[in-house]
Design a protein around this motif. Structure first.
Motif, PDB file in Angstrom:
ATOM      1  N   VAL A   1       0.872  -1.177   0.000  1.00  0.00           N
ATOM      2  CA  VAL A   1       0.000   0.000   0.000  1.00  0.00           C
ATOM      3  C   VAL A   1       0.910   1.229   0.000  1.00  0.00           C
ATOM      4  CG1 VAL A   1      -1.880   1.202   1.175  1.00  0.00           C
ATOM      5  CG2 VAL A   1      -1.781  -1.301   1.231  1.00  0.00           C
ATOM      6  N   ASP A   2       1.457   1.505  -1.136  1.00  0.00           N
ATOM      7  CA  ASP A   2       2.454   2.556  -1.308  1.00  0.00           C
ATOM      8  C   ASP A   2       1.924   3.903  -0.822  1.00  0.00           C
ATOM      9  OD1 ASP A   2       4.887   3.653  -2.166  1.00  0.00           O
ATOM     10  OD2 ASP A   2       4.086   4.086  -4.152  1.00  0.00           O
ATOM     11  N   GLY A   3       2.704   4.556   0.045  1.00  0.00           N
ATOM     12  CA  GLY A   3       2.349   5.884   0.520  1.00  0.00           C
ATOM     13  C   GLY A   3       1.718   5.936   1.892  1.00  0.00           C
ATOM     14  N   VAL A   4       1.273   4.801   2.415  1.00  0.00           N
ATOM     15  CA  VAL A   4       0.655   4.802   3.741  1.00  0.00           C
ATOM     16  C   VAL A   4       1.745   4.868   4.814  1.00  0.00           C
ATOM     17  CG1 VAL A   4       0.529   2.278   4.033  1.00  0.00           C
ATOM     18  CG2 VAL A   4      -1.117   3.732   5.209  1.00  0.00           C
ATOM     19  N   SER A   5       1.516   5.681   5.829  1.00  0.00           N
ATOM     20  CA  SER A   5       2.477   5.762   6.927  1.00  0.00           C
ATOM     21  C   SER A   5       2.268   4.578   7.869  1.00  0.00           C
ATOM     22  CB  SER A   5       2.304   7.070   7.707  1.00  0.00           C
ATOM     23  OG  SER A   5       1.085   7.057   8.426  1.00  0.00           O
ATOM     24  N   GLU A   6       3.278   4.305   8.657  1.00  0.00           N
ATOM     25  CA  GLU A   6       3.177   3.222   9.633  1.00  0.00           C
ATOM     26  C   GLU A   6       2.014   3.472  10.593  1.00  0.00           C
ATOM     27  OE1 GLU A   6       6.051   1.403  13.075  1.00  0.00           O
ATOM     28  OE2 GLU A   6       6.991   1.987  11.194  1.00  0.00           O
ATOM     29  N   LYS A   7       1.893   4.706  11.067  1.00  0.00           N
ATOM     30  CA  LYS A   7       0.823   5.060  12.006  1.00  0.00           C
ATOM     31  C   LYS A   7      -0.560   4.880  11.372  1.00  0.00           C
ATOM     32  CE  LYS A   7      -0.991   8.915  14.701  1.00  0.00           C
ATOM     33  NZ  LYS A   7      -0.864  10.341  15.007  1.00  0.00           N
ATOM     34  N   MET A   8      -0.724   5.351  10.132  1.00  0.00           N
ATOM     35  CA  MET A   8      -2.024   5.265   9.477  1.00  0.00           C
ATOM     36  C   MET A   8      -2.388   3.817   9.167  1.00  0.00           C
ATOM     37  SD  MET A   8      -4.665   7.150   8.035  1.00  0.00           S
ATOM     38  CE  MET A   8      -4.742   7.502   9.640  1.00  0.00           C
ATOM     39  N   LEU A   9      -1.413   3.012   8.754  1.00  0.00           N
ATOM     40  CA  LEU A   9      -1.683   1.602   8.489  1.00  0.00           C
ATOM     41  C   LEU A   9      -2.079   0.891   9.776  1.00  0.00           C
ATOM     42  CD1 LEU A   9      -1.863  -0.794   6.599  1.00  0.00           C
ATOM     43  CD2 LEU A   9       0.603  -1.126   6.894  1.00  0.00           C
ATOM     44  N   SER A  10      -1.398   1.199  10.854  1.00  0.00           N
ATOM     45  CA  SER A  10      -1.730   0.598  12.140  1.00  0.00           C
ATOM     46  C   SER A  10      -3.155   0.959  12.557  1.00  0.00           C
ATOM     47  CB  SER A  10      -0.726   1.059  13.200  1.00  0.00           C
ATOM     48  OG  SER A  10      -1.035   0.479  14.444  1.00  0.00           O
ATOM     49  N   GLN A  11      -3.519   2.219  12.429  1.00  0.00           N
ATOM     50  CA  GLN A  11      -4.877   2.653  12.782  1.00  0.00           C
ATOM     51  C   GLN A  11      -5.916   1.987  11.881  1.00  0.00           C
ATOM     52  OE1 GLN A  11      -4.729   6.938  12.485  1.00  0.00           O
ATOM     53  NE2 GLN A  11      -3.761   7.168  14.488  1.00  0.00           N
ATOM     54  N   THR A  12      -5.596   1.897  10.602  1.00  0.00           N
ATOM     55  CA  THR A  12      -6.509   1.273   9.642  1.00  0.00           C
ATOM     56  C   THR A  12      -6.719  -0.197   9.976  1.00  0.00           C
ATOM     57  OG1 THR A  12      -5.846   2.812   7.905  1.00  0.00           O
ATOM     58  CG2 THR A  12      -6.822   0.724   7.190  1.00  0.00           C
ATOM     59  N   LEU A  13      -5.639  -0.905  10.252  1.00  0.00           N
ATOM     60  CA  LEU A  13      -5.746  -2.330  10.594  1.00  0.00           C
ATOM     61  C   LEU A  13      -6.544  -2.536  11.872  1.00  0.00           C
ATOM     62  CD1 LEU A  13      -2.164  -3.465   9.624  1.00  0.00           C
ATOM     63  CD2 LEU A  13      -4.298  -4.297   8.596  1.00  0.00           C
ATOM     64  N   HIS A  14      -6.341  -1.684  12.865  1.00  0.00           N
ATOM     65  CA  HIS A  14      -7.117  -1.799  14.117  1.00  0.00           C
ATOM     66  C   HIS A  14      -8.612  -1.620  13.839  1.00  0.00           C
ATOM     67  CE1 HIS A  14      -3.909  -2.246  17.036  1.00  0.00           C
ATOM     68  NE2 HIS A  14      -3.257  -1.245  16.485  1.00  0.00           N
ATOM     69  N   ALA A  15      -8.958  -0.619  13.041  1.00  0.00           N
ATOM     70  CA  ALA A  15     -10.363  -0.363  12.724  1.00  0.00           C
ATOM     71  C   ALA A  15     -10.968  -1.531  11.955  1.00  0.00           C
ATOM     72  CB  ALA A  15     -10.499   0.937  11.931  1.00  0.00           C
ATOM     73  N   LEU A  16     -10.237  -2.048  10.963  1.00  0.00           N
ATOM     74  CA  LEU A  16     -10.743  -3.168  10.166  1.00  0.00           C
ATOM     75  C   LEU A  16     -10.842  -4.448  10.992  1.00  0.00           C
ATOM     76  CD1 LEU A  16      -8.810  -2.492   6.833  1.00  0.00           C
ATOM     77  CD2 LEU A  16     -11.231  -2.017   7.313  1.00  0.00           C
ATOM     78  N   GLU A  17      -9.918  -4.624  11.917  1.00  0.00           N
ATOM     79  CA  GLU A  17      -9.978  -5.790  12.804  1.00  0.00           C
ATOM     80  C   GLU A  17     -11.186  -5.671  13.735  1.00  0.00           C
ATOM     81  OE1 GLU A  17      -7.242  -8.274  16.008  1.00  0.00           O
ATOM     82  OE2 GLU A  17      -6.554  -6.302  15.344  1.00  0.00           O
ATOM     83  N   ARG A  18     -11.398  -4.498  14.280  1.00  0.00           N
ATOM     84  CA  ARG A  18     -12.536  -4.274  15.187  1.00  0.00           C
ATOM     85  C   ARG A  18     -13.862  -4.514  14.473  1.00  0.00           C
ATOM     86  NH1 ARG A  18     -15.498   0.579  17.286  1.00  0.00           N
ATOM     87  NH2 ARG A  18     -16.264  -0.084  19.328  1.00  0.00           N
ATOM     88  N   ASP A  19     -13.927  -4.137  13.185  1.00  0.00           N
ATOM     89  CA  ASP A  19     -15.143  -4.334  12.400  1.00  0.00           C
ATOM     90  C   ASP A  19     -15.313  -5.772  11.911  1.00  0.00           C
ATOM     91  OD1 ASP A  19     -15.941  -1.685  12.666  1.00  0.00           O
ATOM     92  OD2 ASP A  19     -15.069  -1.059  10.764  1.00  0.00           O
ATOM     93  N   GLY A  20     -14.336  -6.633  12.190  1.00  0.00           N
ATOM     94  CA  GLY A  20     -14.444  -8.031  11.792  1.00  0.00           C
ATOM     95  C   GLY A  20     -14.057  -8.306  10.358  1.00  0.00           C
ATOM     96  N   LEU A  21     -13.315  -7.390   9.736  1.00  0.00           N
ATOM     97  CA  LEU A  21     -12.916  -7.573   8.343  1.00  0.00           C
ATOM     98  C   LEU A  21     -11.514  -8.142   8.198  1.00  0.00           C
ATOM     99  CD1 LEU A  21     -14.301  -4.203   6.915  1.00  0.00           C
ATOM    100  CD2 LEU A  21     -15.439  -6.416   7.034  1.00  0.00           C
ATOM    101  N   VAL A  22     -10.677  -7.909   9.198  1.00  0.00           N
ATOM    102  CA  VAL A  22      -9.282  -8.360   9.166  1.00  0.00           C
ATOM    103  C   VAL A  22      -8.990  -9.153  10.429  1.00  0.00           C
ATOM    104  CG1 VAL A  22      -6.874  -7.559   9.297  1.00  0.00           C
ATOM    105  CG2 VAL A  22      -8.456  -6.496   7.691  1.00  0.00           C
ATOM    106  N   LEU A  23      -8.225 -10.203  10.265  1.00  0.00           N
ATOM    107  CA  LEU A  23      -7.773 -11.030  11.390  1.00  0.00           C
ATOM    108  C   LEU A  23      -6.289 -10.788  11.586  1.00  0.00           C
ATOM    109  CD1 LEU A  23      -8.332 -13.313  13.441  1.00  0.00           C
ATOM    110  CD2 LEU A  23      -7.740 -14.920  11.628  1.00  0.00           C
ATOM    111  N   ARG A  24      -5.920 -10.473  12.814  1.00  0.00           N
ATOM    112  CA  ARG A  24      -4.511 -10.281  13.183  1.00  0.00           C
ATOM    113  C   ARG A  24      -4.078 -11.531  13.911  1.00  0.00           C
ATOM    114  NH1 ARG A  24      -1.470  -8.852  17.637  1.00  0.00           N
ATOM    115  NH2 ARG A  24       0.245  -7.415  17.238  1.00  0.00           N
TER     116      ARG A  24
END
Length: 128
Positions: free
Chosen positions: A52-75
């Motif tokens: 995901v070219d251009g995404v910062s580490e912080k923004m990717l982390s926040q995005t993954l947390h939100a998607l995980e909370r919504d049940g779309l991504v498994l960590r």
């Protein structure tokens, strides 16, 4: 076991509906690109960040947390040293990502039309 929300009618156009935030997480710039990147395979954090070219580490982390909370991504943290964390789509995440990829492919395939429309628009308004 049914939850209290099973009988509710959800309406994304209502500002109080929880579906609105899930739609925002999935269709925002980083959410849709993250879901699309995970569609083919599970990825580690840095692999995902490179994809995901251009995404910062912080923004990717926040995005993954939100998607995980919504049940779309498994960590999934692997019990190895050094620590390894893999991200993958849940069945719901795969369904959402599949729809998003349809839109992504449509936009990519029609970019010639989009660029021509932009040129016409800019020329009609005195150039930009």
């Amino acid at each position: 076991m049914a939850s209290d929300t099973d009988d509710l009618a959800f309406d994304v156009f209502s500002r109080q509906c929880p579906s609105r935030s899930t739609l925002e997480h999935a269709t925002g710039r980083w959410g849709s690109l993250t879901l699309g990147a995970l569609y083919e395979e599970s990825l580690r954090f840095n692999e995902l960040r490179r994809r995901v070219d251009g995404v910062s580490e912080k923004m990717l982390s926040q995005t993954l947390h939100a998607l995980e909370r919504d049940g779309l991504v498994l960590r999934e943290a692997q019990p190895v040293n050094p620590p390894r964390v893999d991200y993958e789509l849940t069945p719901l995440g795969r369904e959402v990502a599949g729809k998003l990829l349809g839109l992504i492919h449509l936009v990519e395939g029609r970019m010639g039309d989009v660029l021509a429309a932009r040129t016409r628009y800019d020329e009609a308004r005195g150039g930009r």
